[in-house]
Motif scaffolding. Structure first.
Motif, PDB file in Angstrom:
ATOM      1  N   GLY A 173       1.070  -8.672 -15.566  1.00 29.76           N
ATOM      2  CA  GLY A 173       0.722  -8.220 -14.835  1.00 29.76           C
ATOM      3  C   GLY A 173       0.718  -7.157 -13.688  1.00 29.76           C
ATOM      4  O   GLY A 173       1.683  -7.534 -13.352  1.00 29.76           O
ATOM      5  N   GLU A 184      -1.834  -5.118 -11.202  1.00 31.27           N
ATOM      6  CA  GLU A 184      -2.886  -5.363 -10.082  1.00 31.27           C
ATOM      7  C   GLU A 184      -2.720  -3.520  -9.416  1.00 31.27           C
ATOM      8  O   GLU A 184      -2.121  -3.351  -8.754  1.00 31.27           O
ATOM      9  CB  GLU A 184      -3.949  -6.403  -9.553  1.00 31.27           C
ATOM     10  CG  GLU A 184      -4.265  -7.447 -10.557  1.00 31.27           C
ATOM     11  CD  GLU A 184      -4.807  -8.484  -9.708  1.00 31.27           C
ATOM     12  OE1 GLU A 184      -5.277  -7.786  -8.357  1.00 31.27           O
ATOM     13  OE2 GLU A 184      -5.108  -9.625 -10.519  1.00 31.27           O
ATOM     14  N   MET A 185      -4.022  -2.472  -9.004  1.00 27.34           N
ATOM     15  CA  MET A 185      -4.124  -1.391  -8.550  1.00 27.34           C
ATOM     16  C   MET A 185      -5.678  -1.486  -7.814  1.00 27.34           C
ATOM     17  O   MET A 185      -6.240  -0.907  -8.554  1.00 27.34           O
ATOM     18  CB  MET A 185      -3.373  -0.598  -9.602  1.00 27.34           C
ATOM     19  CG  MET A 185      -2.807   0.930  -8.293  1.00 27.34           C
ATOM     20  SD  MET A 185      -2.906   2.328  -9.271  1.00 27.34           S
ATOM     21  CE  MET A 185      -0.714   1.977  -9.623  1.00 27.34           C
ATOM     22  N   TRP A 186      -5.563  -0.928  -6.419  1.00 29.02           N
ATOM     23  CA  TRP A 186      -6.618  -1.003  -5.838  1.00 29.02           C
ATOM     24  C   TRP A 186      -6.542   1.435  -5.911  1.00 29.02           C
ATOM     25  O   TRP A 186      -5.779   1.468  -5.152  1.00 29.02           O
ATOM     26  CB  TRP A 186      -6.733  -1.308  -4.373  1.00 29.02           C
ATOM     27  CG  TRP A 186      -7.488  -2.212  -4.226  1.00 29.02           C
ATOM     28  CD1 TRP A 186      -6.103  -3.566  -3.955  1.00 29.02           C
ATOM     29  CD2 TRP A 186      -8.586  -2.748  -4.545  1.00 29.02           C
ATOM     30  NE1 TRP A 186      -7.199  -4.594  -3.403  1.00 29.02           N
ATOM     31  CE2 TRP A 186      -8.469  -4.076  -3.586  1.00 29.02           C
ATOM     32  CE3 TRP A 186      -9.853  -1.855  -4.477  1.00 29.02           C
ATOM     33  CZ2 TRP A 186      -9.311  -4.994  -3.552  1.00 29.02           C
ATOM     34  CZ3 TRP A 186     -10.819  -3.340  -4.627  1.00 29.02           C
ATOM     35  CH2 TRP A 186     -11.469  -4.515  -4.255  1.00 29.02           C
ATOM     36  N   GLN A 236       0.712  -1.221   0.072  1.00 30.99           N
ATOM     37  CA  GLN A 236       0.377   0.289   0.043  1.00 30.99           C
ATOM     38  C   GLN A 236       1.049   1.247   0.356  1.00 30.99           C
ATOM     39  O   GLN A 236       2.091   1.265   0.360  1.00 30.99           O
ATOM     40  CB  GLN A 236      -0.809  -0.286   0.823  1.00 30.99           C
ATOM     41  CG  GLN A 236      -1.749   0.776   1.052  1.00 30.99           C
ATOM     42  CD  GLN A 236      -2.952   1.074   1.893  1.00 30.99           C
ATOM     43  OE1 GLN A 236      -2.743  -0.047   3.080  1.00 30.99           O
ATOM     44  NE2 GLN A 236      -4.367   1.149   1.870  1.00 30.99           N
ATOM     45  N   ARG A 237       0.496   2.068  -0.692  1.00 31.68           N
ATOM     46  CA  ARG A 237       1.217   3.879  -0.677  1.00 31.68           C
ATOM     47  C   ARG A 237       0.341   4.652   0.160  1.00 31.68           C
ATOM     48  O   ARG A 237      -0.704   4.301   0.917  1.00 31.68           O
ATOM     49  CB  ARG A 237       0.599   4.445  -2.303  1.00 31.68           C
ATOM     50  CG  ARG A 237       1.958   3.525  -3.179  1.00 31.68           C
ATOM     51  CD  ARG A 237       1.977   3.518  -4.572  1.00 31.68           C
ATOM     52  NE  ARG A 237       2.611   3.610  -5.739  1.00 31.68           N
ATOM     53  CZ  ARG A 237       2.684   3.122  -6.272  1.00 31.68           C
ATOM     54  NH1 ARG A 237       2.342   3.599  -7.163  1.00 31.68           N
ATOM     55  NH2 ARG A 237       3.268   2.430  -7.220  1.00 31.68           N
ATOM     56  N   LYS A 253      -8.379   4.204  -4.725  1.00 32.76           N
ATOM     57  CA  LYS A 253      -9.567   5.189  -3.736  1.00 32.76           C
ATOM     58  C   LYS A 253     -10.284   5.577  -4.680  1.00 32.76           C
ATOM     59  O   LYS A 253      -9.846   6.488  -5.191  1.00 32.76           O
ATOM     60  CB  LYS A 253      -9.281   5.184  -2.525  1.00 32.76           C
ATOM     61  CG  LYS A 253      -8.168   4.505  -1.702  1.00 32.76           C
ATOM     62  CD  LYS A 253      -9.055   3.615  -0.830  1.00 32.76           C
ATOM     63  CE  LYS A 253      -8.484   3.246  -0.358  1.00 32.76           C
ATOM     64  NZ  LYS A 253      -8.832   1.501   0.379  1.00 32.76           N
ATOM     65  N   ASP A 259      -1.095   7.335  -0.426  1.00 33.20           N
ATOM     66  CA  ASP A 259      -2.780   8.037  -0.526  1.00 33.20           C
ATOM     67  C   ASP A 259      -3.389   6.856  -0.502  1.00 33.20           C
ATOM     68  O   ASP A 259      -4.225   6.827  -0.939  1.00 33.20           O
ATOM     69  CB  ASP A 259      -2.640   8.266  -1.652  1.00 33.20           C
ATOM     70  CG  ASP A 259      -1.416   7.195  -2.645  1.00 33.20           C
ATOM     71  OD1 ASP A 259      -1.526   6.347  -2.701  1.00 33.20           O
ATOM     72  OD2 ASP A 259      -1.437   7.913  -4.156  1.00 33.20           O
ATOM     73  N   GLY A 260      -3.188   5.257  -0.101  1.00 27.51           N
ATOM     74  CA  GLY A 260      -4.091   4.530  -0.025  1.00 27.51           C
ATOM     75  C   GLY A 260      -4.441   3.364  -1.348  1.00 27.51           C
ATOM     76  O   GLY A 260      -5.009   2.890  -1.266  1.00 27.51           O
ATOM     77  N   MET A 261      -4.161   3.648  -2.283  1.00 24.62           N
ATOM     78  CA  MET A 261      -3.431   2.557  -3.124  1.00 24.62           C
ATOM     79  C   MET A 261      -2.005   1.500  -3.256  1.00 24.62           C
ATOM     80  O   MET A 261      -1.970   1.338  -2.051  1.00 24.62           O
ATOM     81  CB  MET A 261      -2.867   3.343  -4.490  1.00 24.62           C
ATOM     82  CG  MET A 261      -3.832   4.082  -5.286  1.00 24.62           C
ATOM     83  SD  MET A 261      -3.078   4.863  -7.038  1.00 24.62           S
ATOM     84  CE  MET A 261      -1.688   4.962  -6.853  1.00 24.62           C
ATOM     85  N   VAL A 262      -3.104   0.649  -3.271  1.00 28.51           N
ATOM     86  CA  VAL A 262      -2.638  -1.212  -3.504  1.00 28.51           C
ATOM     87  C   VAL A 262      -1.781  -1.359  -4.369  1.00 28.51           C
ATOM     88  O   VAL A 262      -2.873  -1.197  -5.830  1.00 28.51           O
ATOM     89  CB  VAL A 262      -3.713  -1.581  -2.798  1.00 28.51           C
ATOM     90  CG1 VAL A 262      -2.778  -2.748  -2.286  1.00 28.51           C
ATOM     91  CG2 VAL A 262      -4.096  -1.243  -1.584  1.00 28.51           C
ATOM     92  N   VAL A 263      -0.668  -1.972  -5.100  1.00 25.04           N
ATOM     93  CA  VAL A 263       0.001  -2.056  -6.049  1.00 25.04           C
ATOM     94  C   VAL A 263       0.524  -3.184  -5.943  1.00 25.04           C
ATOM     95  O   VAL A 263       1.016  -2.820  -5.099  1.00 25.04           O
ATOM     96  CB  VAL A 263       1.246  -1.362  -6.515  1.00 25.04           C
ATOM     97  CG1 VAL A 263       1.274  -1.698  -7.363  1.00 25.04           C
ATOM     98  CG2 VAL A 263       0.044   0.299  -7.057  1.00 25.04           C
ATOM     99  N   ARG A 264      -0.206  -4.673  -6.945  1.00 22.47           N
ATOM    100  CA  ARG A 264       0.851  -5.539  -6.897  1.00 22.47           C
ATOM    101  C   ARG A 264       0.697  -5.983  -8.495  1.00 22.47           C
ATOM    102  O   ARG A 264       0.008  -6.075  -9.183  1.00 22.47           O
ATOM    103  CB  ARG A 264      -1.177  -6.880  -6.729  1.00 22.47           C
ATOM    104  CG  ARG A 264      -0.232  -7.901  -6.581  1.00 22.47           C
ATOM    105  CD  ARG A 264      -1.947  -8.882  -6.418  1.00 22.47           C
ATOM    106  NE  ARG A 264      -1.531 -10.352  -6.039  1.00 22.47           N
ATOM    107  CZ  ARG A 264      -1.181 -10.738  -7.488  1.00 22.47           C
ATOM    108  NH1 ARG A 264      -1.866  -9.730  -8.835  1.00 22.47           N
ATOM    109  NH2 ARG A 264      -1.429 -12.262  -8.194  1.00 22.47           N
ATOM    110  N   PHE A 265       2.328  -6.937  -8.266  1.00 24.80           N
ATOM    111  CA  PHE A 265       2.669  -7.502  -9.752  1.00 24.80           C
ATOM    112  C   PHE A 265       2.259  -8.656  -9.304  1.00 24.80           C
ATOM    113  O   PHE A 265       2.005  -9.056  -8.581  1.00 24.80           O
ATOM    114  CB  PHE A 265       4.001  -7.264  -9.902  1.00 24.80           C
ATOM    115  CG  PHE A 265       4.222  -5.239 -10.096  1.00 24.80           C
ATOM    116  CD1 PHE A 265       4.066  -5.040 -11.230  1.00 24.80           C
ATOM    117  CD2 PHE A 265       4.520  -5.136  -9.145  1.00 24.80           C
ATOM    118  CE1 PHE A 265       3.932  -3.022 -11.533  1.00 24.80           C
ATOM    119  CE2 PHE A 265       4.657  -3.448  -8.772  1.00 24.80           C
ATOM    120  CZ  PHE A 265       4.723  -2.788  -9.724  1.00 24.80           C
ATOM    121  N   VAL A 272       4.790   1.628 -12.494  1.00 23.25           N
ATOM    122  CA  VAL A 272       3.839   1.832 -11.954  1.00 23.25           C
ATOM    123  C   VAL A 272       3.458   2.846 -10.314  1.00 23.25           C
ATOM    124  O   VAL A 272       4.642   1.983  -9.699  1.00 23.25           O
ATOM    125  CB  VAL A 272       2.797   0.577 -12.301  1.00 23.25           C
ATOM    126  CG1 VAL A 272       1.568   0.649 -10.610  1.00 23.25           C
ATOM    127  CG2 VAL A 272       2.887   0.364 -13.440  1.00 23.25           C
TER     128      VAL A 272
END
Lengths: 134, 240
Positions: B156, B158-160, A82-83, B162, A85-91, A134
């Motif tokens: 790939g 993915e990004m949450w 999680q960053r 808000k 600013d609330g964004m969650v990134v996954r590769f 990203v």
């Protein structure tokens, strides 16, 4: 979550393709994007590509060979993070780029997307080499 | 003669004999379980009237209890705020989404609500825009978020995101899913078999079309401009 025995893709043109983590630097339990680790090169590209006159195409194709112990910077993790600013990134995979002892990247090119956390971790050299972040 | 022998003994013997019999008596006393009925104690003599009885509350004692001042309980917060969580959400949404456009875009009663399977484009205040298949939508008040999945250079990502984040300037629907997804969360798209790949082509086409519409070349009215209330019609569409 990169730890002992984790296999990572090496996405730079240093010649390594698959490396194995043997140590996390900085007394950390797990490594995340931007962390420095020590790796063992498990699989390297074949040495035949880089003959005389073929240097431009392969770049640093045989800078490393199988069994080498190198330092590396993690650039992608499968574990989501999680960053601020609330964004969650996954590769979709774990990936790293090899660096020398002084912190300069061994390869001259990085083909693939990397996490933007590299900037916060003072790894801007790798970030600028990467074609996408990203 | 023989019966008289103990009597004829010196008196010191008598002493031992008596001692023994006394010990025997003690033993007998210990073993008895019988107890003579105890005589109840006589009632206490009548106390003078000046001394108050501890069991009977006289007028003289009760009065001071009534004189202690009692206070009503403090006003309950429950009565003041019947739904605190709703109010808290509304308070934050007033700041984060003043026009209410994001709320309306993701409201369930909106006929054009983005669903799982649609391609969404999110533009940020700082950083590159991110587009991808909407895999899941989490509706949790202020924490409402969308999960976007894309393929960037074979990998790939993915990004949450808000949707009420101040960093998000616009959320646009690039392309609707041809068929309604039969799942709310399309996590199966992570598997290579079901992965739909990159959305780069669709996004490029959409941006091209959007540019044409806004310039007026297509002869189609820009919905954000022709609406009665343009501010509200811009449900997150980035102003050009």
């Amino acid at each position: 979550m990169i730890q002992l025995k984790t296999l990572l893709n090496c996405i730079d043109n240093s010649g390594a393709t698959i490396v194995e983590c043997v140590r996390n630097m900085g007394m950390k339990r797990h490594g995340g994007v931007g962390d420095r680790i020590i790796v063992v090169v498990q699989k390297a590209r074949s040495m035949g590509d880089s003959g005389p006159g073929n240097t431009t195409a392969t770049g640093g194709a045989n800078k490393v060979r199988r069994g080498d112990i190198r330092h590396a910077i993690i650039v992608r993790t499968r574990k989501k993070y999680q960053r601020k600013d609330g964004m969650v990134v996954r590769f979709d995979d774990n990936a790293c780029a090899l660096i020398g002892k002084n912190g300069d990247p061994i390869g001259t090119r990085i083909n693939g997307v990397v996490g933007a956390e590299l900037r916060e971790k003072q790894q801007s050299k790798i970030l600028s080499l990467a074609s996408m972040h990203v | 003669m023989a019966s008289l022998t103990p009597i004829l003994r010196p008196t010191s013997c008598w002493k031992t004999l008596l001692r023994r019999s006394r010990q025997q008596k003690m033993c007998i006393r210990c073993l008895t379980t019988f107890e003579p009925p105890t005589v109840p104690l006589p009632p206490p003599p009548r106390l003078p009237s000046s001394y108050p009885s501890p069991f009977k509350l006289s007028r003289g004692i009760r009065e001071p209890i009534n004189k202690i001042k009692t206070y009503p309980p403090p006003p309950s917060a429950r009565n003041k705020y019947p739904c605190p969580l709703d109010e808290w959400t509304a308070m934050h949404l007033k700041d984060l989404d003043p026009t209410g456009s994001r709320t309306r875009l993701f409201a369930r009663n909106n006929p054009d609500v983005p669903n799982a399977g649609d391609i969404l484009l999110v533009t940020f205040k700082n950083g590159d825009p991110f587009a991808g298949y909407c895999i899941s939508i989490k509706r949790r008040g202020v924490d409402t978020a969308i999960l976007l999945r894309n393929r960037m250079m074979v990998t790939g990502v993915e990004m949450w995101v808000k949707i009420y984040s101040p960093n998000v300037t616009a959320i646009e629907v690039v392309k609707r899913a041809e068929k309604r997804a039969r799942r709310a969360r399309l996590y199966y798209m992570r598997k290579p078999k079901h992965d739909r790949g990159s959305v780069e082509g669709e996004v490029k086409e959409y941006l091209k079309r959007r540019r044409l519409i806004r310039s007026g070349a297509l002869g189609v009215k820009d919905p954000t401009m022709s609406a009665k209330r343009p501010e509200q019609a811009k449900s997150g569409v980035k102003a050009s």
